[in-house]
Design a protein around this motif. Sequence first.
Motif, PDB file in Angstrom:
ATOM      1  N   LEU A 153      34.496  62.668  31.834  1.00 31.81           N
ATOM      2  CA  LEU A 153      34.056  62.538  33.217  1.00 31.81           C
ATOM      3  C   LEU A 153      34.760  61.376  33.909  1.00 31.81           C
ATOM      4  N   CYS A 154      35.135  60.360  33.129  1.00 27.03           N
ATOM      5  CA  CYS A 154      35.705  59.146  33.706  1.00 27.03           C
ATOM      6  C   CYS A 154      37.147  58.865  33.286  1.00 27.03           C
ATOM      7  N   HIS A 155      37.597  59.444  32.180  1.00 26.39           N
ATOM      8  CA  HIS A 155      38.921  59.098  31.633  1.00 26.39           C
ATOM      9  C   HIS A 155      39.844  60.305  31.516  1.00 26.39           C
ATOM     10  N   GLN A 156      41.135  60.061  31.733  1.00 25.91           N
ATOM     11  CA  GLN A 156      42.188  61.009  31.380  1.00 25.91           C
ATOM     12  C   GLN A 156      42.475  60.749  29.908  1.00 25.91           C
ATOM     13  N   ILE A 157      42.437  61.795  29.080  1.00 25.34           N
ATOM     14  CA  ILE A 157      42.603  61.625  27.643  1.00 25.34           C
ATOM     15  C   ILE A 157      43.696  62.563  27.152  1.00 25.34           C
ATOM     16  N   GLN A 158      44.659  61.990  26.460  1.00 24.21           N
ATOM     17  CA  GLN A 158      45.800  62.752  25.960  1.00 24.21           C
ATOM     18  C   GLN A 158      45.347  63.956  25.137  1.00 24.21           C
ATOM     19  N   GLY A 159      45.930  65.121  25.434  1.00 25.96           N
ATOM     20  CA  GLY A 159      45.631  66.328  24.678  1.00 25.96           C
ATOM     21  C   GLY A 159      44.388  67.069  25.122  1.00 25.96           C
ATOM     22  N   GLY A 163      48.491  56.793  26.008  1.00 28.43           N
ATOM     23  CA  GLY A 163      49.222  55.636  25.504  1.00 28.43           C
ATOM     24  C   GLY A 163      48.338  54.503  25.016  1.00 28.43           C
ATOM     25  N   LEU A 164      47.097  54.804  24.714  1.00 28.77           N
ATOM     26  CA  LEU A 164      46.164  53.762  24.270  1.00 28.77           C
ATOM     27  C   LEU A 164      46.681  53.011  23.048  1.00 28.77           C
ATOM     28  N   ALA A 165      47.308  53.723  22.116  1.00 27.75           N
ATOM     29  CA  ALA A 165      47.790  53.094  20.879  1.00 27.75           C
ATOM     30  C   ALA A 165      48.867  52.040  21.143  1.00 27.75           C
ATOM     31  N   GLU A 166      49.557  52.129  22.278  1.00 34.76           N
ATOM     32  CA  GLU A 166      50.588  51.133  22.595  1.00 34.76           C
ATOM     33  C   GLU A 166      50.002  49.847  23.172  1.00 34.76           C
ATOM     34  N   ARG A 167      48.764  49.892  23.632  1.00 39.80           N
ATOM     35  CA  ARG A 167      48.197  48.702  24.271  1.00 39.80           C
ATOM     36  C   ARG A 167      46.900  48.211  23.638  1.00 39.80           C
ATOM     37  N   SER A 168      46.486  48.860  22.555  1.00 36.80           N
ATOM     38  CA  SER A 168      45.219  48.500  21.924  1.00 36.80           C
ATOM     39  C   SER A 168      45.265  48.878  20.449  1.00 36.80           C
ATOM     40  N   SER A 169      44.365  48.307  19.698  1.00 37.76           N
ATOM     41  CA  SER A 169      44.211  48.689  18.287  1.00 37.76           C
ATOM     42  C   SER A 169      42.962  49.562  18.170  1.00 37.76           C
ATOM     43  N   PRO A 170      42.835  50.312  17.077  1.00 33.69           N
ATOM     44  CA  PRO A 170      41.597  51.077  16.877  1.00 33.69           C
ATOM     45  C   PRO A 170      40.349  50.187  16.907  1.00 33.69           C
ATOM     46  N   ALA A 171      40.433  48.996  16.319  1.00 35.82           N
ATOM     47  CA  ALA A 171      39.273  48.095  16.304  1.00 35.82           C
ATOM     48  C   ALA A 171      38.902  47.656  17.722  1.00 35.82           C
ATOM     49  N   GLN A 172      39.909  47.375  18.552  1.00 38.30           N
ATOM     50  CA  GLN A 172      39.634  46.971  19.934  1.00 38.30           C
ATOM     51  C   GLN A 172      39.021  48.120  20.719  1.00 38.30           C
ATOM     52  N   ALA A 173      39.536  49.324  20.530  1.00 40.59           N
ATOM     53  CA  ALA A 173      38.990  50.492  21.225  1.00 40.59           C
ATOM     54  C   ALA A 173      37.548  50.731  20.797  1.00 40.59           C
ATOM     55  N   ARG A 174      37.288  50.596  19.494  1.00 45.61           N
ATOM     56  CA  ARG A 174      35.929  50.800  18.987  1.00 45.61           C
ATOM     57  C   ARG A 174      34.959  49.796  19.617  1.00 45.61           C
ATOM     58  N   GLU A 175      35.389  48.544  19.746  1.00 45.37           N
ATOM     59  CA  GLU A 175      34.534  47.523  20.363  1.00 45.37           C
ATOM     60  C   GLU A 175      34.196  47.880  21.803  1.00 45.37           C
ATOM     61  N   SER A 179      39.368  57.914  16.006  1.00 46.67           N
ATOM     62  CA  SER A 179      40.399  58.570  15.187  1.00 46.67           C
ATOM     63  C   SER A 179      41.173  59.596  16.006  1.00 46.67           C
ATOM     64  N   TYR A 180      40.521  60.278  16.938  1.00 41.87           N
ATOM     65  CA  TYR A 180      41.242  61.204  17.812  1.00 41.87           C
ATOM     66  C   TYR A 180      42.151  60.441  18.776  1.00 41.87           C
ATOM     67  N   LEU A 181      41.615  59.392  19.384  1.00 39.36           N
ATOM     68  CA  LEU A 181      42.384  58.642  20.373  1.00 39.36           C
ATOM     69  C   LEU A 181      43.644  58.017  19.772  1.00 39.36           C
ATOM     70  N   PHE A 182      43.620  57.749  18.473  1.00 44.28           N
ATOM     71  CA  PHE A 182      44.770  57.120  17.816  1.00 44.28           C
ATOM     72  C   PHE A 182      45.543  58.084  16.926  1.00 44.28           C
ATOM     73  N   ALA A 183      45.232  59.389  17.009  1.00 46.97           N
ATOM     74  CA  ALA A 183      45.989  60.392  16.250  1.00 46.97           C
ATOM     75  C   ALA A 183      47.409  60.444  16.809  1.00 46.97           C
ATOM     76  N   LYS A 184      48.357  60.675  15.950  1.00 49.84           N
ATOM     77  CA  LYS A 184      49.764  60.748  16.353  1.00 49.84           C
ATOM     78  C   LYS A 184      49.986  61.988  17.215  1.00 49.84           C
ATOM     79  N   GLY A 211      47.822  68.657  17.360  1.00 49.98           N
ATOM     80  CA  GLY A 211      48.778  69.158  18.333  1.00 49.98           C
ATOM     81  C   GLY A 211      48.695  68.446  19.668  1.00 49.98           C
ATOM     82  N   ALA A 212      48.184  67.226  19.691  1.00 46.11           N
ATOM     83  CA  ALA A 212      48.095  66.471  20.952  1.00 46.11           C
ATOM     84  C   ALA A 212      49.494  66.219  21.475  1.00 46.11           C
ATOM     85  N   THR A 213      49.652  66.325  22.779  1.00 49.86           N
ATOM     86  CA  THR A 213      50.942  66.082  23.394  1.00 49.86           C
ATOM     87  C   THR A 213      50.793  65.023  24.469  1.00 49.86           C
ATOM     88  N   PRO A 214      51.855  64.289  24.735  1.00 48.67           N
ATOM     89  CA  PRO A 214      51.774  63.246  25.770  1.00 48.67           C
ATOM     90  C   PRO A 214      51.509  63.789  27.140  1.00 48.67           C
TER      91      PRO A 214
END
Length: 138
Positions: A47-53, A66-78, A124-129, A135-138
């Motif tokens: 409802l609030c975010h654009q999410i890859q894939g 591009g969350l993985a380029e500017r954050s870590s999984p631990a930071q996102a979880r927090e 884990s989804y947000l940081f999946a390759k 099959g997530a795409t940019p």
Amino acid sequence: MKNLAAGLALGLAGCAAWAQDQPSQGPASPERGRALLLQRQDTGCVLCHQIQGLPAGGALGPSLHGLAERSSPAQARERIADARRFNPQTIMPAYLSTEDLHNVAAPYRGQTVLTPQAVDDIVSYLFAKPGGALGATP
């Protein structure tokens, strides 16, 4: 903005009882995370975010492309757990906190919106390759 935040918090409160009753499902799963992100009434993420894939989301919150380029999984979880720690004025729900919440319906007091397992699955989804198993795409 305040009415939107209040409405979102009230809508998400209904899923708290469901989240508390779910047993831990083991290691984080990007597949479960994707399913949770798509549940507009349970998590509200799209409802609030654009999410890859994922299909087009809202523009109230920052894009998570591009969350993985500017954050870590631990930071996102927090931030998912309780974004108020970083911005006390945020409209993002506190998914893993019950502290300082007001006007919570009696049946939901003391319950979190999501379980720790659900938040781990979402991260884990947000940081999946890109192009990986989901099959997530940019």
